[in-house]
Design an enzyme around this catalytic site. Structure first.
Site, PDB file in Angstrom:
ATOM      1  N   SER A 150       0.854  -1.189   0.000  1.00  0.00           N
ATOM      2  CA  SER A 150       0.000   0.000   0.000  1.00  0.00           C
ATOM      3  C   SER A 150       0.885   1.233   0.000  1.00  0.00           C
ATOM      4  O   SER A 150       1.993   1.216   0.549  1.00  0.00           O
ATOM      5  CB  SER A 150      -0.885   0.037   1.252  1.00  0.00           C
ATOM      6  OG  SER A 150      -1.479   1.322   1.386  1.00  0.00           O
ATOM      7  N   TYR A 163      -0.809  -0.784  10.272  1.00  0.00           N
ATOM      8  CA  TYR A 163      -1.068  -1.057   8.846  1.00  0.00           C
ATOM      9  C   TYR A 163       0.174  -0.726   8.017  1.00  0.00           C
ATOM     10  O   TYR A 163       0.629  -1.536   7.205  1.00  0.00           O
ATOM     11  CB  TYR A 163      -2.272  -0.228   8.386  1.00  0.00           C
ATOM     12  CG  TYR A 163      -2.699  -0.483   6.951  1.00  0.00           C
ATOM     13  CD1 TYR A 163      -3.365  -1.653   6.595  1.00  0.00           C
ATOM     14  CD2 TYR A 163      -2.443   0.461   5.951  1.00  0.00           C
ATOM     15  CE1 TYR A 163      -3.770  -1.889   5.280  1.00  0.00           C
ATOM     16  CE2 TYR A 163      -2.845   0.238   4.626  1.00  0.00           C
ATOM     17  CZ  TYR A 163      -3.505  -0.935   4.304  1.00  0.00           C
ATOM     18  OH  TYR A 163      -3.909  -1.160   3.001  1.00  0.00           O
TER      19      TYR A 163
HETATM   20  P1  NAP Z   1     -11.881  -5.167  -0.531  1.00  0.00           P
HETATM   21  O1  NAP Z   1     -12.648  -4.733  -1.729  1.00  0.00           O
HETATM   22  O2  NAP Z   1     -12.438  -4.928   0.829  1.00  0.00           O
HETATM   23  O3  NAP Z   1     -11.533  -6.729  -0.708  1.00  0.00           O
HETATM   24  C1  NAP Z   1     -10.862  -7.425   0.284  1.00  0.00           C
HETATM   25  C2  NAP Z   1     -10.861  -8.886  -0.083  1.00  0.00           C
HETATM   26  O4  NAP Z   1     -10.064  -9.620   0.871  1.00  0.00           O
HETATM   27  C3  NAP Z   1     -12.229  -9.533  -0.048  1.00  0.00           C
HETATM   28  O5  NAP Z   1     -12.293 -10.508  -1.088  1.00  0.00           O
HETATM   29  C4  NAP Z   1     -12.271 -10.210   1.318  1.00  0.00           C
HETATM   30  O6  NAP Z   1     -13.208 -11.276   1.341  1.00  0.00           O
HETATM   31  C5  NAP Z   1     -10.833 -10.701   1.417  1.00  0.00           C
HETATM   32  N1  NAP Z   1     -10.329 -10.961   2.782  1.00  0.00           N
HETATM   33  C6  NAP Z   1     -10.252 -10.099   3.816  1.00  0.00           C
HETATM   34  N2  NAP Z   1      -9.696 -10.686   4.889  1.00  0.00           N
HETATM   35  C7  NAP Z   1      -9.399 -11.965   4.514  1.00  0.00           C
HETATM   36  C8  NAP Z   1      -8.817 -13.075   5.172  1.00  0.00           C
HETATM   37  N3  NAP Z   1      -8.399 -12.992   6.445  1.00  0.00           N
HETATM   38  N4  NAP Z   1      -8.679 -14.239   4.497  1.00  0.00           N
HETATM   39  C9  NAP Z   1      -9.075 -14.335   3.203  1.00  0.00           C
HETATM   40  N5  NAP Z   1      -9.633 -13.314   2.520  1.00  0.00           N
HETATM   41  C10 NAP Z   1      -9.796 -12.142   3.172  1.00  0.00           C
HETATM   42  O7  NAP Z   1     -10.436  -4.481  -0.501  1.00  0.00           O
HETATM   43  P2  NAP Z   1      -9.460  -3.875  -1.630  1.00  0.00           P
HETATM   44  O8  NAP Z   1      -9.535  -2.411  -1.516  1.00  0.00           O
HETATM   45  O9  NAP Z   1      -9.665  -4.544  -2.937  1.00  0.00           O
HETATM   46  O10 NAP Z   1      -8.058  -4.295  -0.989  1.00  0.00           O
HETATM   47  C11 NAP Z   1      -7.262  -5.335  -1.510  1.00  0.00           C
HETATM   48  C12 NAP Z   1      -5.833  -5.132  -1.039  1.00  0.00           C
HETATM   49  O11 NAP Z   1      -5.356  -3.864  -1.503  1.00  0.00           O
HETATM   50  C13 NAP Z   1      -5.624  -5.113   0.479  1.00  0.00           C
HETATM   51  O12 NAP Z   1      -4.420  -5.787   0.773  1.00  0.00           O
HETATM   52  C14 NAP Z   1      -5.483  -3.636   0.805  1.00  0.00           C
HETATM   53  O13 NAP Z   1      -4.728  -3.435   1.983  1.00  0.00           O
HETATM   54  C15 NAP Z   1      -4.778  -3.154  -0.439  1.00  0.00           C
HETATM   55  N6  NAP Z   1      -4.896  -1.726  -0.733  1.00  0.00           N
HETATM   56  C16 NAP Z   1      -6.104  -1.171  -1.070  1.00  0.00           C
HETATM   57  C17 NAP Z   1      -6.167   0.181  -1.399  1.00  0.00           C
HETATM   58  C18 NAP Z   1      -7.465   0.860  -1.811  1.00  0.00           C
HETATM   59  O14 NAP Z   1      -7.473   2.100  -1.937  1.00  0.00           O
HETATM   60  N7  NAP Z   1      -8.535   0.143  -2.036  1.00  0.00           N
HETATM   61  C19 NAP Z   1      -5.002   0.959  -1.340  1.00  0.00           C
HETATM   62  C20 NAP Z   1      -3.795   0.364  -0.998  1.00  0.00           C
HETATM   63  C21 NAP Z   1      -3.746  -0.982  -0.708  1.00  0.00           C
HETATM   64  P3  NAP Z   1     -13.908 -11.778   2.723  1.00  0.00           P
HETATM   65  O15 NAP Z   1     -14.302 -10.549   3.482  1.00  0.00           O
HETATM   66  O16 NAP Z   1     -15.029 -12.648   2.281  1.00  0.00           O
HETATM   67  O17 NAP Z   1     -12.844 -12.565   3.431  1.00  0.00           O
END
Ligand code: NAP
Length: 262
Positions: A150, A163
């Site tokens: 991130s 985080y």
């Molecule tokens: P999201 O839409 O909330 O999706 C998160 C996914 O992870 C869901 O499929 C969720 O499914 C799964 N998940 C969560 N905890 C889990 C666990 N313990 N075991 C297995 N699956 C799990 O989030 P996103 O924004 O796409 O984020 C994806 C990644 O990008 C993360 O690592 C986040 O830190 C990173 N990121 C995001 C952003 C942003 O702006 N969106 C920026 C920087 C980094 P379930 O809830 O069903 O488990």
């Protein structure tokens, strides 16, 4: 080899953790569009099965429920995947939950249990996955792994310690593990997304009124040189490129995908 041919993934198998929403879902879709068989994982089985059905053609996308913070569940996930497909070529270790972001707070307001829980989901889970993915890849001659960091690991803003530290640690694990296996046919890289419009980010934008949401959105946009937040597919394209043969000489790198923040 032409770029399109180098990105053809027919006959390859991809695993996407956190593949049922946001960045992971978009990446699973991209892997499938390039011809790979894809296993998506998440904890919520109803959503997982729905997403696999939405993304899959001829059953080429399937779902396995697993919490990647639990080693036995990671072992079972890899076992089910190998039973189903017999190989693993690409892994995108991407799962993390919103609580990992919102739970990050001031030093004295964060309990040890909260701190350890956040580091476990954002860093240890990917280490656990790599620990079981790498032997599976070695068994068929190699593969490619991408971990999701991130921009918080770069900004290191006050109040984001667990985080940001977890994600920075994940970058260290990516680079050290990449060097460990570079000569054995496995490439390992990380993407470092900025603000990407997913359900996770939406929770930060949400306000009581439309105007409140617009103000929150404008706050994000004001620090991004491109003047807009990103779309999940814009990260997915980078992840699938990093996994593809088009990136055959790229390993131990962290690639920022943030429209130039700061
Ligand atoms: P999201 O839409 O909330 O999706 C998160 C996914 O992870 C869901 O499929 C969720 O499914 C799964 N998940 C969560 N905890 C889990 C666990 N313990 N075991 C297995 N699956 C799990 O989030 P996103 O924004 O796409 O984020 C994806 C990644 O990008 C993360 O690592 C986040 O830190 C990173 N990121 C995001 C952003 C942003 O702006 N969106 C920026 C920087 C980094 P379930 O809830 O069903 O488990």
């Amino acid at each position: 080899m032409g770029t399109e041919l180098a990105q053809d993934m027919t006959g390859r198998v991809a695993l996407v953790t956190g593949g049922t929403s946001g960045i992971g879902r978009a990446t699973a879709q991209r892997f499938a569009a390039r011809g790979a068989d894809v296993v998506v994982c998440g904890r919520d089985a109803d959503r997982g099965r729905r997403v696999a059905e939405e993304l899959g053609r001829d059953g080429n996308v399937s779902f396995v429920a697993a919490d990647v913070t639990d080693e036995q569940q990671v072992v079972d996930l890899l076992g089910t995947m190998l039973d189903r497909h017999g190989r693993l070529d690409y892994a995108f270790n991407n799962a993390a939950n919103i609580e990992a972001v919102t739970g990050s707070g001031a030093l004295t307001d964060t309990s040890l249990a909260e701190f350890e829980g956040i580091v476990r989901v954002v860093m240890t889970s990917a280490w656990l996955c790599m620990r079981h993915e790498v032997p599976a890849m070695l068994a068929t001659g190699g593969g490619a792994i991408v971990n999701t960091s991130s921009v918080d690991a770069q900004l290191l803003s006050a109040g984001t310690a667990p985080y940001a530290a977890g994600k920075l640690g994940l970058e260290a694990l990516t680079i050290t593990t990449a060097k460990e296996f570079a000569s054995r046919g496995i490439r390992i890289n990380a993407v470092r997304p900025g603000a990407i419009l997913t359900p996770m980010l939406e929770r930060h934008l949400t306000a009581d009124t439309e105007e409140g949401r617009a103000r929150n959105l404008a706050r994000y946009e004001s620090v991004i040189a491109m003047g807009r937040i990103g779309e999940p597919r814009e990260v997915a394209d980078v992840v699938t490129w990093l996994c593809s043969d088009a990136a055959s000489y790229v390993t131990a790198q962290v690639l920022t995908v943030d429209g130039a923040i700061g």
